[in-house]
Design a protein around this motif. Structure first.
Motif, PDB file in Angstrom:
ATOM      1  N   VAL A   4       0.802  -1.119  -0.015  1.00  0.00           N
ATOM      2  CA  VAL A   4       0.044  -0.090   0.103  1.00  0.00           C
ATOM      3  C   VAL A   4       0.800   1.159  -0.057  1.00  0.00           C
ATOM      4  CG1 VAL A   4      -1.708   1.180   1.438  1.00  0.00           C
ATOM      5  CG2 VAL A   4      -1.709  -1.216   1.199  1.00  0.00           C
ATOM      6  N   ILE A   5       0.626   2.251  -0.982  1.00  0.00           N
ATOM      7  CA  ILE A   5       1.429   3.402  -1.025  1.00  0.00           C
ATOM      8  C   ILE A   5       0.376   4.469  -1.058  1.00  0.00           C
ATOM      9  CG2 ILE A   5       2.628   4.847  -2.643  1.00  0.00           C
ATOM     10  CD1 ILE A   5       3.269   2.108  -4.210  1.00  0.00           C
ATOM     11  N   GLU A   6       0.847   5.449   0.036  1.00  0.00           N
ATOM     12  CA  GLU A   6      -0.056   6.517   0.409  1.00  0.00           C
ATOM     13  C   GLU A   6       1.092   7.707   0.898  1.00  0.00           C
ATOM     14  OE1 GLU A   6      -3.656   5.404   2.792  1.00  0.00           O
ATOM     15  OE2 GLU A   6      -2.007   4.325   3.808  1.00  0.00           O
ATOM     16  N   ASP A   7       0.381   8.977   0.847  1.00  0.00           N
ATOM     17  CA  ASP A   7       1.160  10.046   1.220  1.00  0.00           C
ATOM     18  C   ASP A   7       0.812  10.330   2.705  1.00  0.00           C
ATOM     19  OD1 ASP A   7      -1.352  11.032   0.746  1.00  0.00           O
ATOM     20  OD2 ASP A   7      -0.664  12.746  -0.385  1.00  0.00           O
ATOM     21  N   ALA A   8      -0.299   9.768   3.083  1.00  0.00           N
ATOM     22  CA  ALA A   8      -0.551   9.931   4.837  1.00  0.00           C
ATOM     23  C   ALA A   8      -1.272   8.690   5.132  1.00  0.00           C
ATOM     24  CB  ALA A   8      -1.710  11.100   4.874  1.00  0.00           C
ATOM     25  N   PRO A   9      -1.222   8.147   6.194  1.00  0.00           N
ATOM     26  CA  PRO A   9      -1.578   6.826   6.829  1.00  0.00           C
ATOM     27  C   PRO A   9      -3.111   6.690   6.939  1.00  0.00           C
ATOM     28  CG  PRO A   9      -0.642   8.045   8.574  1.00  0.00           C
ATOM     29  CD  PRO A   9      -0.438   8.997   7.405  1.00  0.00           C
ATOM     30  N   GLU A  10      -3.677   6.441   5.866  1.00  0.00           N
ATOM     31  CA  GLU A  10      -5.300   6.334   5.942  1.00  0.00           C
ATOM     32  C   GLU A  10      -5.675   4.957   6.034  1.00  0.00           C
ATOM     33  OE1 GLU A  10      -7.543   9.295   3.861  1.00  0.00           O
ATOM     34  OE2 GLU A  10      -5.832  10.166   2.980  1.00  0.00           O
ATOM     35  N   LEU A  11      -5.072   4.091   5.279  1.00  0.00           N
ATOM     36  CA  LEU A  11      -5.378   2.690   4.982  1.00  0.00           C
ATOM     37  C   LEU A  11      -4.397   1.890   6.044  1.00  0.00           C
ATOM     38  CD1 LEU A  11      -5.272   2.428   1.185  1.00  0.00           C
ATOM     39  CD2 LEU A  11      -7.447   2.381   2.536  1.00  0.00           C
ATOM     40  N   ARG A  12      -5.166   1.851   7.280  1.00  0.00           N
ATOM     41  CA  ARG A  12      -4.067   1.309   8.295  1.00  0.00           C
ATOM     42  C   ARG A  12      -4.480  -0.200   8.654  1.00  0.00           C
ATOM     43  NH1 ARG A  12      -6.328   5.895  11.797  1.00  0.00           N
ATOM     44  NH2 ARG A  12      -4.787   7.527  11.609  1.00  0.00           N
ATOM     45  N   ARG A  13      -3.512  -0.788   8.053  1.00  0.00           N
ATOM     46  CA  ARG A  13      -3.741  -2.397   7.815  1.00  0.00           C
ATOM     47  C   ARG A  13      -4.794  -2.819   7.547  1.00  0.00           C
ATOM     48  NH1 ARG A  13       0.660  -5.167   8.968  1.00  0.00           N
ATOM     49  NH2 ARG A  13      -0.455  -7.085   9.135  1.00  0.00           N
ATOM     50  N   PRO A  14      -5.225  -2.592   6.375  1.00  0.00           N
ATOM     51  CA  PRO A  14      -6.684  -3.175   5.666  1.00  0.00           C
ATOM     52  C   PRO A  14      -6.673  -4.863   5.549  1.00  0.00           C
ATOM     53  CG  PRO A  14      -5.476  -2.209   3.892  1.00  0.00           C
ATOM     54  CD  PRO A  14      -4.465  -1.993   5.152  1.00  0.00           C
ATOM     55  N   ALA A  15      -5.520  -5.434   5.633  1.00  0.00           N
ATOM     56  CA  ALA A  15      -5.518  -6.732   5.344  1.00  0.00           C
ATOM     57  C   ALA A  15      -4.569  -7.436   6.459  1.00  0.00           C
ATOM     58  CB  ALA A  15      -5.355  -7.308   4.016  1.00  0.00           C
ATOM     59  N   THR A  16      -4.393  -8.684   6.381  1.00  0.00           N
ATOM     60  CA  THR A  16      -3.506  -9.603   7.228  1.00  0.00           C
ATOM     61  C   THR A  16      -2.080  -9.050   6.769  1.00  0.00           C
ATOM     62  OG1 THR A  16      -5.358 -10.944   7.570  1.00  0.00           O
ATOM     63  CG2 THR A  16      -2.896 -11.767   8.202  1.00  0.00           C
ATOM     64  N   HIS A  17      -1.974  -9.254   5.589  1.00  0.00           N
ATOM     65  CA  HIS A  17      -0.567  -9.294   5.100  1.00  0.00           C
ATOM     66  C   HIS A  17      -0.252  -8.025   4.118  1.00  0.00           C
ATOM     67  CE1 HIS A  17       3.138 -11.604   3.087  1.00  0.00           C
ATOM     68  NE2 HIS A  17       3.730 -10.232   3.430  1.00  0.00           N
ATOM     69  N   THR A  18      -0.076  -6.734   4.939  1.00  0.00           N
ATOM     70  CA  THR A  18       0.228  -5.475   4.252  1.00  0.00           C
ATOM     71  C   THR A  18       1.479  -4.785   4.802  1.00  0.00           C
ATOM     72  OG1 THR A  18      -2.460  -5.090   4.753  1.00  0.00           O
ATOM     73  CG2 THR A  18      -1.160  -3.180   4.199  1.00  0.00           C
ATOM     74  N   VAL A  19       1.937  -4.360   3.561  1.00  0.00           N
ATOM     75  CA  VAL A  19       3.091  -3.559   3.802  1.00  0.00           C
ATOM     76  C   VAL A  19       2.819  -2.145   3.369  1.00  0.00           C
ATOM     77  CG1 VAL A  19       5.604  -3.030   2.938  1.00  0.00           C
ATOM     78  CG2 VAL A  19       4.746  -5.405   3.077  1.00  0.00           C
ATOM     79  N   HIS A  20       3.137  -1.272   4.181  1.00  0.00           N
ATOM     80  CA  HIS A  20       2.992   0.214   3.939  1.00  0.00           C
ATOM     81  C   HIS A  20       4.120   0.954   3.489  1.00  0.00           C
ATOM     82  CE1 HIS A  20      -1.169   0.783   5.396  1.00  0.00           C
ATOM     83  NE2 HIS A  20      -0.816  -0.373   6.436  1.00  0.00           N
ATOM     84  N   LEU A  21       4.036   1.596   2.677  1.00  0.00           N
ATOM     85  CA  LEU A  21       5.068   2.647   1.932  1.00  0.00           C
ATOM     86  C   LEU A  21       4.357   3.955   1.778  1.00  0.00           C
ATOM     87  CD1 LEU A  21       6.489   0.573  -1.012  1.00  0.00           C
ATOM     88  CD2 LEU A  21       6.992   0.500   1.116  1.00  0.00           C
ATOM     89  N   ARG A  22       5.198   5.019   2.439  1.00  0.00           N
ATOM     90  CA  ARG A  22       4.774   6.494   2.429  1.00  0.00           C
ATOM     91  C   ARG A  22       5.561   7.360   1.746  1.00  0.00           C
ATOM     92  NH1 ARG A  22       3.000   5.136   8.159  1.00  0.00           N
ATOM     93  NH2 ARG A  22       0.949   4.126   7.792  1.00  0.00           N
TER      94      ARG A  22
END
Length: 377
Positions: A232-250
Motif C-alpha cells: 500500500v502506497i500513500e502520502d498519509a497513513p489512511e489505509l491502516r492495515r486493511p488486510a492481514t499481510h500488508t506492507v505500507h510505503l509512504r
C-alpha cells in the motif's frame, strides 16, 4: 480565566496573560528542559506552573484550564477540543474567528476562535517544526501528517487574507459492511457485487469528490483480500492495515532545502520489486498513474486506487489525462486505461450528508479506448 461557552464547543477558559505566564515558567521546568516530556509530562508541568502562579479554582475548572493550556502549548490550541469529538472528521480555519467543522457529513460553524492571525501562525509553526516541515513567508504553504494520523494543510498570507488551515482525520475504525448497509452507503446488491469483484481479483478504481468516503470504502474492500500480500502506497497513513499481510510505503516530502523527497511514482516502482500480490495506491494524482497502469497490465490483478472525479466516466478521462502528463502518447494512454481497469465504483454525498455508491461500472476496451457499461452482478 474567562468562562464563556458555546452551544457546540466550549471556548477556552484560559486568557492570554495566563498562557504567557505558564509558557514562561515552562522554559525553566526541569521535566520540559530535559526534553523527555510527552503530553502527560506537559500536563504535569503546566499544573506546576499554574500552582506557582497562585491560580486557585474548583477542581473541574482547574482540570479544564490545564487541558486548554496543554492544547495551547503542545498542540493546535482551540482546535484540539474539536478533534476530541469523534464525530468531527474535518476542521477548517478560514480566519482567526471563523472555524468550521464537519460532523456526520454536515458543515457547521464551531464555537472556537484564535486571538489573531499571529496566534494561528504561532501554533502552526509549533506543531510543524518538530516534523521538519517549513512554513513561513518565503514558503507559505505546507502539508503534513500529525501524530495520530491527522492530515494538515496550511496556507499563509499573501496567498490568502488570513492563515488558512484544513485538518482531516481518518476514522480509527473502518466501518463494517453491516454499518455501510445500515447507513445506505451500499445496497445489498452492490455489497455482494463489490465483494465478489475483489475476490475475483478485478482491478478497480473508487472515485468521487473530496470527503465522500473513497478511502473508507477502499479499506473495507481490501479487507476481502484474504492472505494476499498487499503493498500500500500513500502520502498519509489512511489505509491502516486493511488486510492481514500488508506492507505500507509512504512518500517523503523534500527537506526545507528541497532535497531528499520521495514521491508516489518512485514508491510504485519500488513496490513492484517487493513481490506484491496486489498493489494499492491510496490516491493517484499524477505521473505515478503510468507505473500503476503498467502494473495492472502485467499480472498484478486485484490492484486498486482512488481518484478525484465526479463519476465513472470522469474518472476514466482523468486517468487518461494523468497518463498523458506522464508522457504516455494519447493512443497508448487510452489503451492502457482500457486494458488495466475492470471496475469503477463512484461515490457521492447528498445534501443530507449521507454517502452512497451511485455507480458500479465495468470497463471494456473500445475502438477509441475505455468504454464503461453497467456492471453485471
Amino acid at each position: 480565566m474567562t468562562s464563556a461557552t458555546n452551544e457546540q464547543t466550549p471556548t477556552t477558559i484560559v486568557d492570554a496573560r495566563l498562557r504567557e505566564a505558564v509558557a514562561r515558567r515552562l522554559r525553566t521546568d526541569h521535566e520540559i528542559t530535559a526534553g523527555h516530556a510527552d503530553r502527560a509530562g506537559l500536563r504535569r508541568a503546566v499544573a506546576r506552573a499554574m500552582a506557582a502562579e497562585g491560580i486557585v479554582a474548583a477542581p473541574d475548572v482547574w482540570a479544564r484550564a490545564v487541558r486548554d493550556l496543554v492544547d495551547e502549548l503542545g498542540g493546535l490550541g482551540p482546535l484540539e477540543a474539536l478533534l476530541r469529538d469523534p464525530a468531527v472528521t474535518d476542521v477548517m480555519v478560514n480566519g482567526p474567528d471563523e472555524v468550521h467543522v464537519e460532523r456526520d457529513g454536515r458543515l457547521t460553524r464551531a464555537g472556537v476562535a484564535f486571538d489573531d492571525d499571529a496566534h494561528v501562525e504561532r501554533l502552526l509553526r509549533r506543531v510543524l517544526g518538530p516534523l521538519g516541515v517549513r512554513l513561513d513567508r518565503s514558503h507559505p504553504f505546507a502539508d503534513a501528517v500529525l501524530p495520530g494520523g491527522v492530515r494538515l494543510h496550511a496556507l499563509l498570507p499573501p496567498l490568502a487574507e488570513h492563515p488558512i488551515v484544513t485538518l482531516r482525520r481518518v476514522p480509527a475504525v473502518v466501518p463494517s459492511w453491516e454499518e455501510l448497509l445500515a447507513s445506505g452507503t451500499v445496497t445489498p446488491a452492490v455489497h455482494e457485487q463489490l465483494v465478489q469483484a475483489v475476490r475475483d481479483r478485478r482491478n478497480l478504481v473508487v472515485c468521487g469528490r473530496a470527503g465522500v468516503g473513497k478511502t473508507t470504502l477502499l479499506a473495507r474492500l481490501l479487507g476481502e483480500t484474504g492472505d494476499d500480500r498487499l503493498v500500500v502506497i500513500e502520502d498519509a497513513p489512511e489505509l491502516r492495515r486493511p488486510a492481514t499481510h500488508t506492507v505500507h510505503l509512504r512518500v517523503r516530502p523534500p527537506s526545507p532545502d528541497g532535497a531528499g523527497g520521495v514521491d508516489v511514482a518512485t514508491l510504485v516502482r519500488n513496490a513492484l520489486r517487493m513481490r506484491p500480490d496486489r498493489l494499492v495506491v491510496g490516491e493517484v494524482r499524477g505521473a505515478e498513474v503510468a507505473d500503476l497502469l503498467q502494473a495492472m497490465n502485467t499480472g498484478h490483478d486485484g490492484s486498486a486506487t482512488t481518484v478525484h472525479a465526479n463519476g465513472a466516466q470522469e474518472a476514466i478521462v482523468r486517468l487518461e489525462g494523468m497518463a498523458l502528463l506522464a508522457g504516455v502518447p494519447l493512443a497508448a494512454a487510452r489503451a492502457q486505461v482500457a486494458a488495466a481497469l475492470d471496475l469503477v465504483v463512484a461515490l457521492e454525498r447528498g445534501r443530507d450528508g449521507r454517502r452512497r455508491v451511485t455507480e458500479v461500472v465495468e470497463v471494456v476496451a473500445g475502438r477509441d479506448g475505455a468504454v464503461i457499461r453497467e456492471a453485471r452482478g
